[in-house]
Design a protein around this motif. Structure first.
Motif, short mmCIF file in Angstrom:
data_model
loop_
_atom_site.label_atom_id
_atom_site.label_comp_id
_atom_site.label_asym_id
_atom_site.label_seq_id
_atom_site.Cartn_x
_atom_site.Cartn_y
_atom_site.Cartn_z
N GLU A 193 0.92 -1.20 -0.11
CA GLU A 193 -0.04 -0.13 0.18
C GLU A 193 0.98 1.25 -0.12
OE1 GLU A 193 -4.02 -0.21 1.78
OE2 GLU A 193 -3.00 -1.56 3.12
N THR A 194 2.36 1.01 -0.22
CA THR A 194 2.99 2.14 -0.34
C THR A 194 3.92 1.86 -1.84
OG1 THR A 194 4.50 1.29 0.81
CG2 THR A 194 3.21 2.93 1.80
N SER A 195 4.51 2.84 -2.12
CA SER A 195 5.35 2.49 -3.41
C SER A 195 6.85 3.09 -3.18
CB SER A 195 4.74 3.25 -4.73
OG SER A 195 4.70 4.64 -4.19
N ARG A 196 7.01 4.17 -2.47
CA ARG A 196 8.46 4.42 -2.45
C ARG A 196 9.11 4.39 -1.13
NH1 ARG A 196 10.83 8.50 -0.31
NH2 ARG A 196 8.95 9.45 0.62
N ILE A 197 8.56 4.79 0.22
CA ILE A 197 9.08 4.79 1.45
C ILE A 197 9.75 3.47 1.71
CG2 ILE A 197 7.07 4.40 2.65
CD1 ILE A 197 7.64 7.00 4.22
N ARG A 198 11.05 3.67 2.47
CA ARG A 198 11.31 2.27 2.93
C ARG A 198 10.62 1.96 4.33
NH1 ARG A 198 15.44 0.65 0.30
NH2 ARG A 198 16.31 -0.64 1.89
N LEU A 199 10.86 0.58 4.48
CA LEU A 199 9.90 0.10 5.57
C LEU A 199 10.94 -0.88 6.52
CD1 LEU A 199 7.03 -1.18 3.29
CD2 LEU A 199 7.04 0.99 4.74
N GLY A 200 10.75 -0.62 7.99
CA GLY A 200 11.54 -1.51 8.58
C GLY A 200 11.13 -1.46 10.21
N THR A 201 11.87 -2.37 10.92
CA THR A 201 11.81 -2.43 12.52
C THR A 201 12.84 -1.97 13.14
OG1 THR A 201 12.79 -4.80 12.56
CG2 THR A 201 10.15 -4.67 12.28
N LEU A 202 12.37 -1.14 14.20
CA LEU A 202 13.43 -0.57 15.38
C LEU A 202 13.07 -0.95 16.53
CD1 LEU A 202 16.02 1.08 14.82
CD2 LEU A 202 14.71 3.14 15.54
N VAL A 203 13.54 -2.31 16.94
CA VAL A 203 14.22 -3.42 16.37
C VAL A 203 13.11 -4.48 16.53
CG1 VAL A 203 16.37 -2.58 16.37
CG2 VAL A 203 15.71 -3.92 18.08
N THR A 204 13.29 -5.50 15.75
CA THR A 204 12.77 -6.92 16.25
C THR A 204 13.63 -7.62 17.13
OG1 THR A 204 11.77 -7.27 13.87
CG2 THR A 204 12.34 -9.29 15.08
N SER A 205 12.95 -8.16 18.05
CA SER A 205 13.72 -8.84 19.04
C SER A 205 14.00 -10.26 18.72
CB SER A 205 13.04 -9.07 20.47
OG SER A 205 13.61 -9.98 21.34
N ALA A 206 15.30 -10.54 18.97
CA ALA A 206 15.74 -12.10 18.47
C ALA A 206 15.29 -13.15 19.34
CB ALA A 206 17.25 -12.27 18.79
N THR A 207 14.41 -12.65 20.58
CA THR A 207 13.73 -13.85 21.07
C THR A 207 12.32 -13.94 20.47
OG1 THR A 207 12.96 -11.89 22.65
CG2 THR A 207 14.75 -13.05 23.20
N PHE A 208 11.85 -13.27 19.54
CA PHE A 208 10.54 -13.47 19.10
C PHE A 208 10.36 -14.61 18.06
CE2 PHE A 208 8.94 -8.83 20.00
CZ PHE A 208 9.06 -9.08 21.43
N ARG A 209 11.35 -14.68 17.21
CA ARG A 209 11.16 -15.69 16.18
C ARG A 209 12.35 -16.50 16.13
NH1 ARG A 209 9.15 -10.43 15.08
NH2 ARG A 209 6.95 -10.52 14.32
N ARG A 210 12.23 -17.65 15.35
CA ARG A 210 13.36 -18.61 15.07
C ARG A 210 14.11 -17.91 13.64
NH1 ARG A 210 15.21 -22.45 18.51
NH2 ARG A 210 13.43 -23.27 19.74
N PRO A 211 15.41 -17.92 13.63
CA PRO A 211 15.99 -17.03 12.64
C PRO A 211 15.61 -17.60 11.16
CG PRO A 211 17.76 -18.49 13.76
CD PRO A 211 16.38 -18.84 14.50
N GLY A 212 15.56 -18.82 11.16
CA GLY A 212 15.03 -19.42 9.97
C GLY A 212 13.80 -18.69 9.21
N VAL A 213 12.98 -18.73 10.33
CA VAL A 213 11.46 -18.08 9.91
C VAL A 213 11.75 -16.64 9.55
CG1 VAL A 213 9.13 -17.66 10.95
CG2 VAL A 213 10.33 -19.94 11.32
N LEU A 214 12.33 -15.84 10.57
CA LEU A 214 12.61 -14.51 10.37
C LEU A 214 13.29 -14.36 9.03
CD1 LEU A 214 12.15 -11.59 11.37
CD2 LEU A 214 14.43 -11.97 12.72
N ALA A 215 14.23 -15.02 8.71
CA ALA A 215 14.75 -14.83 7.18
C ALA A 215 13.60 -14.79 6.16
CB ALA A 215 15.82 -15.87 7.03
#
Length: 314
Positions: free
Chosen positions: A72-94
């Motif tokens: 629903e956007t076209s230009r703006i960059r998107l991200g997290t500040l920050v995702t916690s390493a405890t929330f997800r398994r690294p393979g799933v997060l990747a």
């Protein structure tokens, strides 16, 4: 202002805290407004529990939100500040982050941290290990390893905490490499992780006078790792509360439940002149990106004031 980059020597990014009470539609309105006004990025925290207040209507998941915003956007960059390493398994997060990067056409950045809010883990049944920095280190090794494995080859990892065997390392993000943000104020491990894995180091809510020291540690770590001085961006996240005059500033401070003097001491706050002065100090310290913590998500005129009155003076 049309959908173009804001002027100035520093990228201005909107940063939201939806766990304090926001729907997806609230976040969509902020992201689309930020895009229209020319801000560089829309970032959000990754939390499941409010820090004070009732948090109604309840939390939204960071990567589910960003997947929706990617379409629903076209230009703006998107991200997290920050995702916690405890929330997800690294393979799933990747997989999640690579998919959202594909959905956005290559506009995603992954902020990843060790996690700190024990109460939210308890509330939602998420394990809160004592060795969180070890989890973060192995997750960074795994995620970057999966994304950098050539198509047709496999990735195997044997760590103390995680084990992957013959992973195809799919899907791949559009961006190669996809930018990773590492933040914190620790004197040793955080700078070392940023130097090793990150495109950007972030100082989250620092004392403004301490920013040069924090950036200096990271630059030293990057140099020790053999990186060029300008290869690792430095940024800071600070609360935003600006008015076109003193009365409007104080009205906005009251709306977010903060004291004007405290905001002036710790944030990008006050009149337009005050905001320009603080940003100038941060740029002089080496900040190339600033995350403007926007707490009143319904005050879209606040963002317009920054875009139209602050940014052109940088």
């Amino acid at each position: 202002m049309t959908t173009t980059d804001l002027p100035g020597p520093v990228r201005l990014r909107v940063f939201t805290e939806p766990q304090q009470g926001a729907t997806y539609d609230d976040l969509l309105a902020v992201a689309q407004t930020a895009e229209r006004l020319g801000f560089d990025a829309f970032f959000r925290s990754d939390h499941y529990l409010a820090m004070g207040g009732d948090g109604l209507p309840g939390p939204t998941d960071a990567w589910t939100t960003l997947a929706g915003l990617a379409r629903e956007t076209s230009r703006i960059r998107l991200g997290t500040l920050v995702t916690s390493a405890t929330f997800r398994r690294p393979g799933v997060l990747a997989v999640q982050v690579a998919q959202v990067d594909q959905m956005s056409g290559g506009r995603v950045e992954l902020g990843l941290g060790a996690g700190w809010f024990a109460r939210e883990h308890e509330a939602y049944g998420i394990p809160f290990p004592k060795n969180r920095f070890d989890h973060l280190t192995e997750q960074l090794e795994i995620i970057t390893g999966l994304w950098s494995t050539p198509v047709g080859e496999t990735f195997t990892y044997e760590g103390d905490l995680y084990r992957l065997v013959d992973s195809p390392g799919l899907p791949k993000p559009v961006q190669q490499p996809l930018p990773i943000v590492v933040g914190g104020s620790g004197p040793r491990r955080t700078p070392a992780l940023a130097a090793r894995f990150a495109a950007e180091y972030n100082a989250s809510f620092p004392e403004i006078d301490e920013v040069p020291t924090l950036f200096g540690r990271v630059r030293d770590a990057a140099a020790e790792a053999g990186r060029a001085p300008d290869d690792l961006a430095c940024s800071a996240a600070l609360v935003l509360c600006v008015g076109k005059d003193e009365a409007e500033f104080r009205r906005r401070a009251e709306a977010i439940g903060r004291e004007p003097d405290e905001l002036r001491e710790h944030g990008i706050a006050g009149t337009v002149d005050d905001a320009v002065d603080v940003i100038g100090r941060l740029v002089e310290a080496g900040a190339s990106r600033l995350y403007l913590q926007t707490l009143d998500l319904h005050d879209l005129d606040h963002l317009a004031l920054v875009a139209e009155e602050v940014a052109p003076r940088l």
